[in-house]
Design a protein around this motif. Sequence first.
Motif, PDB file in Angstrom:
ATOM      1  N   SER A  62     -27.324 -33.102 -55.922  1.00 42.03           N
ATOM      2  CA  SER A  62     -28.562 -32.528 -56.439  1.00 42.03           C
ATOM      3  C   SER A  62     -29.205 -31.669 -55.362  1.00 42.03           C
ATOM      4  CB  SER A  62     -29.529 -33.643 -56.873  1.00 42.03           C
ATOM      5  OG  SER A  62     -30.657 -33.101 -57.530  1.00 42.03           O
ATOM      6  N   CYS A  63     -29.807 -30.556 -55.796  1.00 41.76           N
ATOM      7  CA  CYS A  63     -30.473 -29.628 -54.872  1.00 41.76           C
ATOM      8  C   CYS A  63     -31.974 -29.649 -55.151  1.00 41.76           C
ATOM      9  CB  CYS A  63     -29.952 -28.207 -55.058  1.00 41.76           C
ATOM     10  SG  CYS A  63     -28.164 -28.028 -55.019  1.00 41.76           S
ATOM     11  N   GLY A  64     -32.781 -29.714 -54.098  1.00 36.94           N
ATOM     12  CA  GLY A  64     -34.218 -29.662 -54.296  1.00 36.94           C
ATOM     13  C   GLY A  64     -34.978 -30.398 -53.212  1.00 36.94           C
ATOM     14  N   THR A  65     -36.116 -30.979 -53.609  1.00 38.10           N
ATOM     15  CA  THR A  65     -36.971 -31.706 -52.674  1.00 38.10           C
ATOM     16  C   THR A  65     -36.575 -33.177 -52.603  1.00 38.10           C
ATOM     17  OG1 THR A  65     -38.593 -32.150 -54.411  1.00 38.10           O
ATOM     18  CG2 THR A  65     -38.884 -30.128 -53.143  1.00 38.10           C
ATOM     19  N   ASP A  66     -37.288 -33.927 -51.774  1.00 42.79           N
ATOM     20  CA  ASP A  66     -36.948 -35.342 -51.547  1.00 42.79           C
ATOM     21  C   ASP A  66     -36.975 -36.170 -52.830  1.00 42.79           C
ATOM     22  OD1 ASP A  66     -36.677 -34.761 -48.884  1.00 42.79           O
ATOM     23  OD2 ASP A  66     -38.696 -35.429 -48.336  1.00 42.79           O
ATOM     24  N   ASP A  67     -37.734 -35.733 -53.831  1.00 43.22           N
ATOM     25  CA  ASP A  67     -37.812 -36.487 -55.074  1.00 43.22           C
ATOM     26  C   ASP A  67     -36.457 -36.603 -55.768  1.00 43.22           C
ATOM     27  OD1 ASP A  67     -40.553 -36.804 -54.740  1.00 43.22           O
ATOM     28  OD2 ASP A  67     -41.034 -34.966 -55.796  1.00 43.22           O
ATOM     29  N   CYS A  68     -35.555 -35.677 -55.468  1.00 44.63           N
ATOM     30  CA  CYS A  68     -34.231 -35.709 -56.098  1.00 44.63           C
ATOM     31  C   CYS A  68     -33.433 -36.941 -55.690  1.00 44.63           C
ATOM     32  CB  CYS A  68     -33.450 -34.451 -55.739  1.00 44.63           C
ATOM     33  SG  CYS A  68     -34.142 -32.918 -56.392  1.00 44.63           S
ATOM     34  N   VAL A  69     -33.790 -37.536 -54.544  1.00 43.42           N
ATOM     35  CA  VAL A  69     -33.042 -38.691 -54.057  1.00 43.42           C
ATOM     36  C   VAL A  69     -33.117 -39.847 -55.049  1.00 43.42           C
ATOM     37  CG1 VAL A  69     -32.898 -40.414 -52.226  1.00 43.42           C
ATOM     38  CG2 VAL A  69     -33.299 -38.021 -51.650  1.00 43.42           C
TER      39      VAL A  69
END
Length: 252
Positions: A62-69
Amino acid sequence: MKILVPIKRVIDPSFKVRLKPDHSGLDMAYMKMVMNPYDEAALEAALQLKEQGVATQVLTVSCGTDDCVETLRTTLAMGADEALFIEARYAMSPLVVARLLKAVAVREDCELVLIGRQGMGNDGNQVGPMLAALLGWPCLPFAEALTIEGANVRTRCKTDHGSEVLEAALPTLVVVEIGLAAPRYVSMPNLMKAKKRKIPAVAAETLGVDMEMNVAVAQLRSSPERSRGVMLPDSAALVERLRAGHGLFENR
């Protein structure tokens, strides 16, 4: 065989989307975020292939901000073997995302990519075909059914006139329809185990791809409100109105 499944974090389709007052983007306050339903179907299909002994490993990215974790942890709870987080602090165009995914697919030596047809919200259907073109792989679009025999991939795909069967040799990319596979239930014990697992993170800029975005969103606008329908007494009045070119909606 290693399968790569890209995962996108999207607004829950049941929530009403609102725009910022300055129309610069979406108002994300109080929005619930979920895994893209199309990507859920792609992940479930990958997990089923592994259970059938066709695949040996399933990798989600997944690509993006920490919320994607947190979304990636859900994929581990569902049964994915590994997850990779590509950290990016700004919105990326579909082409940049495709370049990043290509770098991961090549680095991880993946032979099959299963990707959701589109992301709920923008409905672009761009990353999958772009990624296949960058990799130089066949692209099997709109897959409603999927089977793999040896090095041969066969899909049944949606068309405007029904469906057709397409075949390609590995390595290949399959663009998945939401009805391909119903996602499995994620149990609480599996979720708790996934929370303890470490998910590797890599900065997007370190993957050695062109990060230049030639397309940018200048402004978002809501769709114009549809005019109110006109009640007509009978079919003769309908035909007469259409012949006169007045249409079926009032102007407001």
